[in-house]
Design an enzyme around this catalytic site. Structure first.
Site, mmCIF file in Angstrom:
data_model
loop_
_atom_site.group_PDB
_atom_site.id
_atom_site.type_symbol
_atom_site.label_atom_id
_atom_site.label_comp_id
_atom_site.label_asym_id
_atom_site.label_seq_id
_atom_site.Cartn_x
_atom_site.Cartn_y
_atom_site.Cartn_z
ATOM 1 N N ASP A 17 0.852 -1.210 -0.271
ATOM 2 C CA ASP A 17 -0.464 0.136 0.030
ATOM 3 C C ASP A 17 0.285 1.483 0.124
ATOM 4 O OD1 ASP A 17 -1.451 2.136 0.911
ATOM 5 O OD2 ASP A 17 -2.085 0.808 2.247
ATOM 6 N N THR A 50 -3.075 5.646 -4.238
ATOM 7 C CA THR A 50 -1.787 5.984 -3.297
ATOM 8 C C THR A 50 -1.057 6.160 -4.103
ATOM 9 O OG1 THR A 50 -2.212 3.817 -2.127
ATOM 10 C CG2 THR A 50 -3.270 5.995 -0.288
ATOM 11 N N THR A 51 -1.078 4.341 -4.497
ATOM 12 C CA THR A 51 0.856 4.273 -5.525
ATOM 13 C C THR A 51 0.129 5.207 -6.540
ATOM 14 O OG1 THR A 51 0.184 2.245 -4.505
ATOM 15 C CG2 THR A 51 1.463 2.246 -6.234
ATOM 16 N N ASP A 348 -8.867 0.360 2.841
ATOM 17 C CA ASP A 348 -8.882 0.604 1.320
ATOM 18 C C ASP A 348 -10.562 -0.017 0.533
ATOM 19 O OD1 ASP A 348 -6.617 1.963 1.685
ATOM 20 O OD2 ASP A 348 -5.696 0.741 -0.238
#
Length: 500
Positions: A17, A50-51, A348
């Site tokens: 994550d 997020t990535t 998530d």
């Protein structure tokens, strides 16, 4: 792939994550710190992507370097990026489709997209169901105002041991507590529950209190008073014939004795957050003073109270609630580190489900949206005059990083697949993307990979915004504190330092 981050205390973090990794690492470069903030923002706003934000922002900045070397002024580049962002959001709107949030299959396939790249993808069906159940339980619609508060009302309890398949959503609350007196009832059907935020002990003096006693009888009278005080409290509660008393503070031995005699179970020192959740699940009100206790404050919405031993600890379950507006997700797994990672992945998944409740539109996944934007921006660039055309194209090129990364991760041939994909999108077939398992092209409609458009929109906004901010920076100045260099003293620096 998973990363293993070692922290200074010797603990480990197993995750892929983006936000979890970047939160742990320590960087010195100011621009890098700025980038780390992006993933945190994305995590708080959407929970997923997020990535993607970091990869996209990094690629846009890499493309910006070529523009700066061409002597295009940063202000011109920023203005072109603004136009590109507007155009990109229009394209997302154009290719998005609405979703019916009450349709299980659609929702599950959506949640699957956020779990697909994560560690729990092997148990994706189970995890998607957990996330959907939890979000549906805590979703509320009062007077047309939707609230889905996952943070407060969907608690994740991680208990090492057992198999991952044993994880469930409990339609009610689970607390890591046992009853205070070993002989109290451990299983009650349809209990009446009283929730307190006050101690069931005698009231001690507010500050340091001294009592001088001259007669021995007074001493025993004082002790009697303390006991009477506790008895009055307990009697006040027993008027309402409760089955369970739960308090955030302590319960004295004397109070336990009385409660036990009246066949009432008691839990003490329950966390405030847990108590709020119990109140919401069983329909009770938390009372701060026993004098204020009313019949309406008693929770009767719980079907079953029972205490079970899992591993070597006792857990209290309040289940089978009528309208459980709060829930607990019980996660089981082989070790603490793995459970922590499952917890992050589940968070998530729940965020994605929550976003769709607020903004029920989906964009095609698998890099299809990014490719559509890339092709759309290139087409738009042809109608732009002047210098801005270059930065505009730079954003279009940067968008391709997402499908390219997907192909590389699956071990495919990036050049060939991307060329084919570009051709598909140029023909207006917007739903074609990359199959993340084979690295080949796939139609996302048939493949069933659609993700929340709100995550995409936030990703593009954050990434382009970050690039614009960093382009405004033309110098990094290190500011040192003068008084530090003098050994902590204030006052003006010595003349030789002034010259320096």
């Amino acid at each position: 792939m998973l990363k293993m981050v070692l922290d200074p205390m010797g603990g480990i973090l197993l995750t892929n994550d983006g936000n979890a990794i970047l939160r742990e690492i320590d960087v010195a470069h100011p621009a890098a710190k700025n980038m780390i903030e992006l993933s945190r923002t994305q995590d708080e706003e959407c929970g997923d992507g997020t990535t993607s934000v970091i990869i996209l922002a990094g690629e846009i900045l890499a493309q910006s370097l070529a523009q700066l070397e061409r002597d295009i002024h940063p202000v011109v580049i920023i203005s072109a990026y603004n136009k590109a962002l507007k155009e990109a959001l229009e394209i997302v709107k154009k290719i998005s489709i609405p979703i019916d949030t009450s349709n299980d299959d659609d929702m599950l396939s959506l949640i699957k997209t956020s779990i697909g790249t994560k560690f729990v993808s092997r148990w994706s069906d189970l995890m998607c169901k957990l996330a959907l159940d939890a979000v549906r339980t805590v979703a509320q619609d009062e007077d047309g105002i939707k609230t889905v508060d996952i943070k407060r009302y969907a608690r994740v309890e991680k208990i090492p041991g057992g198999e991952i398949e044993q994880s469930t959503v409990i339609k009610g609350i689970m607390v890591n507590k046992d009853i205070t007196h070993p002989k109290m009832r451990r299983r009650i059907a349809n209990p009446r529950i009283v929730l307190l935020d006050c101690p069931l002990e005698y009231k001690k003096g507010e500050s340091q209190t001294n009592i001088e006693i001259s007669k021995e009888a007074d001493w025993s009278r004082i002790q009697e008073l303390e006991e009477e005080q506790v008895k009055t409290m307990v009697d006040k509660i027993l008027e309402f014939k409760p089955d369970i008393v739960i308090t955030e503070k302590g319960v004295s031995d004397y109070a336990q004795h009385f409660l036990y005699k009246a066949n009432v179970s008691a839990l003490r020192r329950v966390r405030k957050s847990d108590n709020n959740r119990i109140a919401r699940a069983v329909g009770a009100t938390i009372v701060n003073r026993l004098e204020d206790l009313r019949e309406t404050d008693i929770g009767t919405g719980c079907g079953l109270f029972n205490i079970e031993k899992i591993g070597d600890e006792y857990f209290t379950f309040l289940t089978e609630c009528d309208t459980p507006k709060a829930c607990t997700i019980l996660l089981r797994g082989p070790s603490k580190d793995i459970l922590n990672e499952i917890d992050r992945n589940l968070a998530d998944a729940m965020s994605v489900a929550r976003n769709v409740f607020f903004n029920p539109i989906l964009a095609p996944g698998g890099g299809a949206t990014e490719m559509a934007i890339s092709v759309g921006l290139h087409a738009k660039a042809r109608s732009i005059q002047g210098v801005e055309v270059w930065p505009f194209r730079a954003v279009a090129d940067a968008m391709e990083i997402i499908p390219r990364t997907l192909v590389q991760n699956a071990g495919g041939n990036a050049m060939r697949v991307l060329t084919e994909l570009r051709a598909k999108h140029a023909n207006g077939e917007h739903s074609w993307g990359i199959n993340g398992e084979t690295g080949k092209m796939a139609d996302m409609k048939e493949y069933g990979l659609y993700e929340s458009a709100s995550v995409k929109i936030q990703t593009f906004k954050t990434a382009i915004e970050a690039a614009r901010v960093l382009l405004r920076v033309d110098d990094v100045v290190q500011a040192t504190r003068k008084d530090k260099e003098q050994g902590g003293g204030g006052g003006p620096p010595p003349p030789e330092m002034m010259e320096g």
